[in-house]
Design a protein around this motif. Structure first.
Motif, PDB file in Angstrom:
ATOM      1  N   THR A 147       0.828  -1.206   0.000  1.00  0.00           N
ATOM      2  CA  THR A 147       0.000   0.000   0.000  1.00  0.00           C
ATOM      3  C   THR A 147       0.862   1.255   0.000  1.00  0.00           C
ATOM      4  OG1 THR A 147      -1.741  -1.181   1.194  1.00  0.00           O
ATOM      5  CG2 THR A 147      -1.840   1.219   1.210  1.00  0.00           C
ATOM      6  N   LEU A 148       1.843   1.311   0.878  1.00  0.00           N
ATOM      7  CA  LEU A 148       2.729   2.472   0.928  1.00  0.00           C
ATOM      8  C   LEU A 148       3.505   2.621  -0.369  1.00  0.00           C
ATOM      9  CD1 LEU A 148       4.092   2.006   4.562  1.00  0.00           C
ATOM     10  CD2 LEU A 148       2.487   3.746   3.800  1.00  0.00           C
ATOM     11  N   SER A 149       4.032   1.504  -0.875  1.00  0.00           N
ATOM     12  CA  SER A 149       4.843   1.552  -2.089  1.00  0.00           C
ATOM     13  C   SER A 149       4.036   2.046  -3.288  1.00  0.00           C
ATOM     14  CB  SER A 149       5.412   0.160  -2.371  1.00  0.00           C
ATOM     15  OG  SER A 149       6.120   0.133  -3.578  1.00  0.00           O
ATOM     16  N   ARG A 150       2.843   1.496  -3.477  1.00  0.00           N
ATOM     17  CA  ARG A 150       2.042   1.866  -4.644  1.00  0.00           C
ATOM     18  C   ARG A 150       1.464   3.276  -4.508  1.00  0.00           C
ATOM     19  NH1 ARG A 150       1.231  -1.883  -8.734  1.00  0.00           N
ATOM     20  NH2 ARG A 150       3.000  -3.302  -8.524  1.00  0.00           N
ATOM     21  N   ALA A 151       1.051   3.646  -3.308  1.00  0.00           N
ATOM     22  CA  ALA A 151       0.481   4.981  -3.128  1.00  0.00           C
ATOM     23  C   ALA A 151       1.519   6.061  -3.385  1.00  0.00           C
ATOM     24  CB  ALA A 151      -0.087   5.122  -1.719  1.00  0.00           C
ATOM     25  N   ILE A 152       2.699   5.918  -2.800  1.00  0.00           N
ATOM     26  CA  ILE A 152       3.760   6.918  -3.015  1.00  0.00           C
ATOM     27  C   ILE A 152       4.292   6.836  -4.436  1.00  0.00           C
ATOM     28  CG2 ILE A 152       6.042   7.668  -2.251  1.00  0.00           C
ATOM     29  CD1 ILE A 152       5.335   6.522   0.519  1.00  0.00           C
ATOM     30  N   GLY A 153       4.414   5.609  -4.961  1.00  0.00           N
ATOM     31  CA  GLY A 153       4.924   5.436  -6.318  1.00  0.00           C
ATOM     32  C   GLY A 153       4.007   5.973  -7.396  1.00  0.00           C
ATOM     33  N   SER A 154       2.737   6.201  -7.076  1.00  0.00           N
ATOM     34  CA  SER A 154       1.801   6.731  -8.065  1.00  0.00           C
ATOM     35  C   SER A 154       1.943   8.239  -8.251  1.00  0.00           C
ATOM     36  CB  SER A 154       0.364   6.409  -7.641  1.00  0.00           C
ATOM     37  OG  SER A 154       0.004   7.141  -6.475  1.00  0.00           O
ATOM     38  N   LEU A 155       2.743   8.888  -7.392  1.00  0.00           N
ATOM     39  CA  LEU A 155       2.890  10.341  -7.447  1.00  0.00           C
ATOM     40  C   LEU A 155       4.018  10.753  -8.381  1.00  0.00           C
ATOM     41  CD1 LEU A 155       2.638  11.088  -3.614  1.00  0.00           C
ATOM     42  CD2 LEU A 155       0.891  11.607  -5.336  1.00  0.00           C
ATOM     43  N   PRO A 156       3.945  11.957  -8.940  1.00  0.00           N
ATOM     44  CA  PRO A 156       5.092  12.502  -9.659  1.00  0.00           C
ATOM     45  C   PRO A 156       6.277  12.652  -8.710  1.00  0.00           C
ATOM     46  CG  PRO A 156       3.114  13.809 -10.066  1.00  0.00           C
ATOM     47  CD  PRO A 156       2.781  12.869  -8.952  1.00  0.00           C
ATOM     48  N   LEU A 157       7.479  12.675  -9.277  1.00  0.00           N
ATOM     49  CA  LEU A 157       8.684  12.698  -8.448  1.00  0.00           C
ATOM     50  C   LEU A 157       8.721  13.885  -7.499  1.00  0.00           C
ATOM     51  CD1 LEU A 157      11.524  11.550 -10.869  1.00  0.00           C
ATOM     52  CD2 LEU A 157      10.629  10.355  -8.874  1.00  0.00           C
ATOM     53  N   HIS A 158       8.248  15.063  -7.930  1.00  0.00           N
ATOM     54  CA  HIS A 158       8.354  16.237  -7.073  1.00  0.00           C
ATOM     55  C   HIS A 158       7.400  16.190  -5.876  1.00  0.00           C
ATOM     56  CE1 HIS A 158       4.861  17.386  -9.527  1.00  0.00           C
ATOM     57  NE2 HIS A 158       4.570  18.263  -8.578  1.00  0.00           N
ATOM     58  N   LEU A 159       6.484  15.206  -5.858  1.00  0.00           N
ATOM     59  CA  LEU A 159       5.540  15.087  -4.749  1.00  0.00           C
ATOM     60  C   LEU A 159       5.829  13.883  -3.848  1.00  0.00           C
ATOM     61  CD1 LEU A 159       2.117  15.926  -6.472  1.00  0.00           C
ATOM     62  CD2 LEU A 159       3.458  17.384  -4.934  1.00  0.00           C
ATOM     63  N   THR A 160       6.823  13.058  -4.196  1.00  0.00           N
ATOM     64  CA  THR A 160       7.046  11.846  -3.421  1.00  0.00           C
ATOM     65  C   THR A 160       7.460  12.141  -1.981  1.00  0.00           C
ATOM     66  OG1 THR A 160       9.301  11.731  -4.291  1.00  0.00           O
ATOM     67  CG2 THR A 160       7.607  10.419  -5.404  1.00  0.00           C
TER      68      THR A 160
END
Length: 283
Positions: A147-160
């Motif tokens: 859940t953490l990996s996919r949720a954060i990974g779905s964001l653009p790099l500047h928002l991670t």
């Protein structure tokens, strides 16, 4: 109520401030990404259920089953070993496969384990609770990493960077809300069960009268004066009523956690559908 109102005012003020400054502490645009929003919702409810169990189970073991603190701690030993073994494996798999391959079976394990908790009472054994907690840990190990990996990974790099802080905050806030809601609900349910049990403890209830008579015999045997025996026996019956009201309130609490975990299935499945893999997000 005053603190709740103040919190709402400060929350609105925070949102307004973050939308009107050049370098916000939190970029609110992060919540425009639906996969991340689904992940936040899933981890919020999951955190509430997880922390509620961690709060409820030790109290049940010591308050109802009369376990010593050391014995209660030993309940968590098998589940801790399961977490230590599974979390690294799930972490690796979450980078290769859709998250629902791990999160949904994990939630099924957790829901079944909490169902077992909901059937516990004063006669429940140490082994029963340890096995149920181990099953729950297998489920818990399968949920946060994907859940953490996919949720954060779905964001653009500047928002991670924002994403990592926000989703971990949602986990902790979910735990705070879940524990508070559980305590409030149990307080109400103890009163509710007590009132309903007391309505059947009357002179026409043969079981209640037999219990009171048995207590009178015990009190007489230990030297309590006859004038006090009936009152003391009724007090003992009332204590028994309070005890079983508490047991049933614990069972209700476990049911509440089970229902909360069931609702986690929806955002967990949506996250898996809407998110990109972490590898794609960094390309």
């Amino acid at each position: 109520m005053g603190l709740l109102g103040l919190s709402l005012v400060l929350g609105v003020g925070f949102v307004w401030w973050e939308r009107h400054i050049r370098q916000p502490l939190l970029d609110l645009g992060i919540f425009r990404h639906r996969a991340f929003l689904a992940g936040c919702l899933a981890i919020f409810v999951f955190g509430g259920a997880f922390y509620a169990i961690m709060y409820l189970l030790p109290l049940f073991a010591q308050g109802i089953l009369d376990f010593r603190p050391v014995t209660t701690g030993l309940l968590f030993l098998p589940s801790t070993l399961v977490l230590a073994l599974l979390v690294p494996v799930i972490g690796k798999l979450s980078d290769r496969y859709p998250s629902h391959y791990m999160t949904l079976p994990g939630l099924a394990f957790a829901i079944f384990a909490v169902f077992l908790f909901s059937r516990a009472d004063v006669y429940t054994s140490f082994t029963y609770l340890a096995v149920a907690l181990t099953l729950m840990s297998a489920g818990m190990a399968s949920f946060p990493p994907p859940t953490l990996s996919r949720a954060i990974g779905s964001l653009p790099l500047h928002l991670t960077g924002y994403g990592s802080g926000v989703i971990n905050f949602m986990l902790q806030m979910g735990g705070a809300f879940g524990t508070a809601a559980l305590v409030l609900m149990m307080d109400r349910r103890i009163t509710w069960h007590g009132e309903h049990i007391s309505t059947v403890i009357t002179a026409g209830n043969d079981t209640a009268m037999a219990t009171a008579a048995r207590w009178q015999d015990i009190l007489a045997g230990v030297g309590v004066p006859q004038a006090w025996q009936q009152t003391a026996a009724l007090q003992k019956v009332g204590a028994t009523e309070q005890f079983w009201s508490t047991v049933m309130a614990y069972q209700d609490g476990f049911w509440l956690v089970m229902i909360a975990l069931t609702f986690v299935v929806i955002p967990a499945w949506l996250l898996s559908r809407w998110s990109r893999s972490p590898q794609h997000a960094t390309d």
